[in-house]
Design a protein around this motif. Structure first.
Motif, PDB file in Angstrom:
ATOM      1  N   VAL A 246     -20.265 -10.852  11.263  1.00 49.28           N
ATOM      2  CA  VAL A 246     -20.607 -12.224  10.876  1.00 49.28           C
ATOM      3  C   VAL A 246     -20.045 -12.538   9.496  1.00 49.28           C
ATOM      4  CG1 VAL A 246     -22.523 -13.743  10.279  1.00 49.28           C
ATOM      5  CG2 VAL A 246     -22.663 -12.336  12.312  1.00 49.28           C
ATOM      6  N   GLU A 247     -20.103 -11.564   8.575  1.00 44.02           N
ATOM      7  CA  GLU A 247     -19.678 -11.804   7.195  1.00 44.02           C
ATOM      8  C   GLU A 247     -18.218 -11.419   6.952  1.00 44.02           C
ATOM      9  OE1 GLU A 247     -20.786 -13.141   4.198  1.00 44.02           O
ATOM     10  OE2 GLU A 247     -21.966 -14.161   5.724  1.00 44.02           O
ATOM     11  N   TYR A 248     -17.502 -11.063   8.003  1.00 44.94           N
ATOM     12  CA  TYR A 248     -16.169 -10.478   7.815  1.00 44.94           C
ATOM     13  C   TYR A 248     -15.216 -11.402   7.074  1.00 44.94           C
ATOM     14  CZ  TYR A 248     -11.966  -7.837   8.860  1.00 44.94           C
ATOM     15  OH  TYR A 248     -10.821  -7.118   8.754  1.00 44.94           O
ATOM     16  N   HIS A 249     -15.280 -12.715   7.355  1.00 53.41           N
ATOM     17  CA  HIS A 249     -14.319 -13.638   6.727  1.00 53.41           C
ATOM     18  C   HIS A 249     -14.516 -13.710   5.206  1.00 53.41           C
ATOM     19  CE1 HIS A 249     -17.833 -15.951   8.025  1.00 53.41           C
ATOM     20  NE2 HIS A 249     -17.648 -16.679   6.939  1.00 53.41           N
ATOM     21  N   ASN A 250     -15.678 -13.275   4.711  1.00 50.23           N
ATOM     22  CA  ASN A 250     -15.881 -13.239   3.256  1.00 50.23           C
ATOM     23  C   ASN A 250     -15.521 -11.882   2.645  1.00 50.23           C
ATOM     24  OD1 ASN A 250     -16.825 -15.856   3.233  1.00 50.23           O
ATOM     25  ND2 ASN A 250     -18.938 -15.217   3.610  1.00 50.23           N
ATOM     26  N   LEU A 251     -15.517 -10.834   3.481  1.00 50.52           N
ATOM     27  CA  LEU A 251     -15.374  -9.475   2.940  1.00 50.52           C
ATOM     28  C   LEU A 251     -13.915  -9.075   2.742  1.00 50.52           C
ATOM     29  CD1 LEU A 251     -18.107  -7.695   5.052  1.00 50.52           C
ATOM     30  CD2 LEU A 251     -18.250  -8.309   2.656  1.00 50.52           C
ATOM     31  N   GLY A 252     -13.046  -9.522   3.656  1.00 50.64           N
ATOM     32  CA  GLY A 252     -11.628  -9.225   3.510  1.00 50.64           C
ATOM     33  C   GLY A 252     -11.304  -7.746   3.671  1.00 50.64           C
ATOM     34  N   LEU A 253     -10.292  -7.294   2.902  1.00 50.03           N
ATOM     35  CA  LEU A 253      -9.786  -5.929   3.040  1.00 50.03           C
ATOM     36  C   LEU A 253     -10.853  -4.890   2.720  1.00 50.03           C
ATOM     37  CD1 LEU A 253      -7.154  -4.464   3.736  1.00 50.03           C
ATOM     38  CD2 LEU A 253      -6.669  -4.343   1.292  1.00 50.03           C
ATOM     39  N   TYR A 254     -11.721  -5.223   1.737  1.00 49.10           N
ATOM     40  CA  TYR A 254     -12.798  -4.313   1.355  1.00 49.10           C
ATOM     41  C   TYR A 254     -13.701  -4.011   2.558  1.00 49.10           C
ATOM     42  CZ  TYR A 254     -17.246  -2.932  -0.698  1.00 49.10           C
ATOM     43  OH  TYR A 254     -18.410  -2.285  -0.970  1.00 49.10           O
ATOM     44  N   GLY A 255     -14.108  -5.084   3.254  1.00 46.02           N
ATOM     45  CA  GLY A 255     -14.961  -4.924   4.426  1.00 46.02           C
ATOM     46  C   GLY A 255     -14.280  -4.119   5.512  1.00 46.02           C
ATOM     47  N   PHE A 256     -12.974  -4.347   5.676  1.00 44.77           N
ATOM     48  CA  PHE A 256     -12.222  -3.636   6.714  1.00 44.77           C
ATOM     49  C   PHE A 256     -12.191  -2.136   6.432  1.00 44.77           C
ATOM     50  CE2 PHE A 256      -8.184  -2.152   8.616  1.00 44.77           C
ATOM     51  CZ  PHE A 256      -8.457  -2.500   9.930  1.00 44.77           C
ATOM     52  N   THR A 257     -11.919  -1.763   5.165  1.00 46.02           N
ATOM     53  CA  THR A 257     -11.836  -0.346   4.809  1.00 46.02           C
ATOM     54  C   THR A 257     -13.199   0.326   4.973  1.00 46.02           C
ATOM     55  OG1 THR A 257     -10.660  -1.361   2.978  1.00 46.02           O
ATOM     56  CG2 THR A 257     -10.466   0.996   3.185  1.00 46.02           C
ATOM     57  N   GLU A 258     -14.245  -0.364   4.494  1.00 44.48           N
ATOM     58  CA  GLU A 258     -15.593   0.199   4.601  1.00 44.48           C
ATOM     59  C   GLU A 258     -15.936   0.493   6.060  1.00 44.48           C
ATOM     60  OE1 GLU A 258     -18.411   0.645   2.282  1.00 44.48           O
ATOM     61  OE2 GLU A 258     -16.633   1.003   1.063  1.00 44.48           O
ATOM     62  N   MET A 259     -15.645  -0.486   6.925  1.00 42.34           N
ATOM     63  CA  MET A 259     -15.989  -0.306   8.332  1.00 42.34           C
ATOM     64  C   MET A 259     -15.116   0.756   8.975  1.00 42.34           C
ATOM     65  SD  MET A 259     -18.079  -0.904  10.560  1.00 42.34           S
ATOM     66  CE  MET A 259     -19.098  -2.011   9.599  1.00 42.34           C
ATOM     67  N   LEU A 260     -13.860   0.865   8.492  1.00 43.20           N
ATOM     68  CA  LEU A 260     -12.967   1.900   9.007  1.00 43.20           C
ATOM     69  C   LEU A 260     -13.566   3.285   8.745  1.00 43.20           C
ATOM     70  CD1 LEU A 260     -10.221   1.774  10.412  1.00 43.20           C
ATOM     71  CD2 LEU A 260      -9.162   2.311   8.227  1.00 43.20           C
ATOM     72  N   ILE A 261     -14.082   3.478   7.529  1.00 37.77           N
ATOM     73  CA  ILE A 261     -14.706   4.762   7.187  1.00 37.77           C
ATOM     74  C   ILE A 261     -15.902   5.022   8.096  1.00 37.77           C
ATOM     75  CG2 ILE A 261     -15.924   6.028   5.370  1.00 37.77           C
ATOM     76  CD1 ILE A 261     -14.223   4.305   3.369  1.00 37.77           C
ATOM     77  N   PHE A 262     -16.732   3.991   8.261  1.00 34.12           N
ATOM     78  CA  PHE A 262     -17.931   4.104   9.101  1.00 34.12           C
ATOM     79  C   PHE A 262     -17.556   4.469  10.536  1.00 34.12           C
ATOM     80  CE2 PHE A 262     -21.252   1.751  11.641  1.00 34.12           C
ATOM     81  CZ  PHE A 262     -22.281   2.635  11.387  1.00 34.12           C
ATOM     82  N   LEU A 263     -16.543   3.775  11.072  1.00 36.92           N
ATOM     83  CA  LEU A 263     -16.148   4.019  12.458  1.00 36.92           C
ATOM     84  C   LEU A 263     -15.531   5.401  12.625  1.00 36.92           C
ATOM     85  CD1 LEU A 263     -14.656   0.615  13.696  1.00 36.92           C
ATOM     86  CD2 LEU A 263     -16.881   1.610  14.163  1.00 36.92           C
ATOM     87  N   VAL A 264     -14.759   5.835  11.632  1.00 38.35           N
ATOM     88  CA  VAL A 264     -14.129   7.159  11.732  1.00 38.35           C
ATOM     89  C   VAL A 264     -15.209   8.237  11.770  1.00 38.35           C
ATOM     90  CG1 VAL A 264     -12.788   8.850  10.426  1.00 38.35           C
ATOM     91  CG2 VAL A 264     -11.890   6.556  10.777  1.00 38.35           C
TER      92      VAL A 264
END
Lengths: 120, 326
Positions: free
Chosen positions: A84-102
């Motif tokens: 829901v908040e992804y459009h505000n988080l940008g690259l930071y949000g993407f990297t954080e979630m990448l770590i979580f998913l890995v």
């Protein structure tokens, strides 16, 4: 006010309960016959007398799948606020979630290697 | 535009809500009645049979005859069954199936919809309760077929719930909201099925498994389990389990329409008619799959969810997130 939506949902709960109550407990008994016999009330087992109790021990794999489900379902729930908040988080949000998913993917691969996912 | 949350709560608006909810209940019952009729008819045609054609013109009243028959059948409760749980299980299964319809936007006027800000999450959370009813029904029957069928249903439903949830995250990411009305509004330019095609495929496959429909109908595999978790159920209690299944087929088709196929939006025709067309198309697809596919094998079933669908859904999520940044 936001509470109106929940009143609407409450009405759905009431109606959802009312339908089975009305048909099963009120109208049903007036319409259907009730002639129980010993044979009728016997547990069905393809025409034979039932052997033993049905509540036997069953496969432990169900438990493992339940544990896996718990971990991954919580993961899914965590992903919703992120999305829901992804459009505000940008690259930071993407990297954080990448770590979580890995991290979770490592868990899945571990379960895979340990043959938890095989159904035998 | 009309919303329940922007309307002050008066006696009149409460009456309006009651009427709205009753109309949704009647719609759901009508959809189920005719979904069963058309399923039998279509599958009949696909298999070069005629299908139901005796009760009324073209057999149109067949489902009503079936409901009436179930209503006047004796309600057998086995001696060994856990009586209270046995009586409760169909109700526990049915109530959530109807509750999820509260958040589906059926048309551009939101009289029949609660514009919940957590709509998608609400759907997933409430629909999970039905699993409880299924397991309870299987366990309370004290019958071996029922117990195994119930456990299989539960294992299958929880396994496929994860890819189902993950496939929706992509849509939530693109629209930035869990509110179904907002999600529909975001699809004015392009339906989410185009950027989310992988998500849609995962959603439909996982949805078929959630519904226990062919090719995932193992819990009800007649050749080995008689009827699965509702073996001991008869009469109208059995009817409620069937009702639950078909209401979910309707709800899932409506959810697919809302999330991926643009909801009620469309040119020329009124919005509710667009919703009906799209939902009917998805329901028809479910019937089509049933007539086409054989049943899966038990060991393939679980590994397919965990080894194929979940990795694919996670990959889709990363792809969507990455492309959104560009």
């Amino acid at each position: 006010m936001y509470s109106q939506d929940f009143i609407f949902i409450l009405l759905f709960v009431v109606l959802g309960l009312a339908l089975p109550m009305a048909t099963l407990a009120m109208i049903g008994p007036l319409l259907r016959p009730k002639h129980p016999t010993k044979e009728k009330l016997k547990t069905y087992e393809s025409g034979l007398d039932p052997v033993g109790d049905a509540r036997v021990r069953y496969n432990v794999r169900y438990y493992l799948f339940a544990l896996m489900f718990l971990a991954f379902d919580v993961e899914t729930v965590f992903l919703y606020p992120w999305a829901v908040e992804y459009h505000n988080l940008g690259l930071y949000g993407f990297t954080e979630m990448l770590i979580f998913l890995v991290l979770l993917a490592i868990g899945l691969v571990y379960a895979w290697r340990k043959k938890v996912l095989e159904w035998k | 535009m009309f919303h329940w949350e922007s309307t002050p709560l008066t006696g009149l608006s409460f009456l309006g809500m009651v009427i709205g909810a009753v109309v949704v209940l009647l719609i759901a019952l009508a959809v189920v009645t005719y979904a069963i009729y058309f399923e039998r008819k279509f599958i009949g045609w696909m298999q070069l049979r005629i299908g139901p054609n005796r009760v009324g013109p073209f057999g149109l009243f067949q489902s009503f005859a079936d409901i009436l028959k179930l209503l006047i059948k004796e309600d057998v409760i086995p001696d060994k069954a856990d009586r209270i749980m046995f009586l409760l299980a169909p109700v526990i299964a049915f109530v959530p199936s109807f509750m999820v319809l509260a958040v589906i936007p059926f048309s551009s006027t939101h009289v029949f919809t609660a514009g919940l800000n957590v709509g998608v999450l609400y759907y997933l959370a409430i629909s999970a309760i039905t699993i409880l009813g299924v397991v309870l029904g299987g366990w309370a029957s004290n019958n071996k077929y029922s117990l195994i069928g119930g456990m299989r249903s539960a294992a299958q439903m929880i396994s496929y719930e994860i890819p189902l949830g993950l496939s929706i995250v992509g849509v939530v990411l693109l629209s930035g909201s869990l509110n179904m009305n907002v999600i529909v509004a975001h699809q004015a330019k392009m339906w989410f099925i185009i950027p989310q095609i992988i998500g849609f495929v995962v959603f439909i496959i996982a949805g078929l498994a959630e519904l226990n429909r062919t090719p995932f109908d193992l819990p009800e595999a007649e050749s080995e389990l008689v009827a699965g978790y509702h073996t001991e159920y008869s009469g109208f209690r059995f009817a409620f389990f069937m009702l639950t299944e078909y209401v979910y087929a309707f709800a899932l088709a409506a959810l697919a329409t809302t999330l991926f196929l643009g909801g009620w939006s469309g040119p020329f025709l009124p919005s509710w008619l667009w919703f009906v067309i799209k939902t009917a198309a998805v329901i028809f697809f479910l019937f089509w799959v049933r007539a086409t596919m054989p049943r899966m094998r038990g060991d393939q079933l679980m590994s397919f969810a965990w080894k194929v669908l979940i990795p694919v859904a996670l990959f889709n999520l990363l792809l969507t997130g990455g492309l959104y940044l560009l």
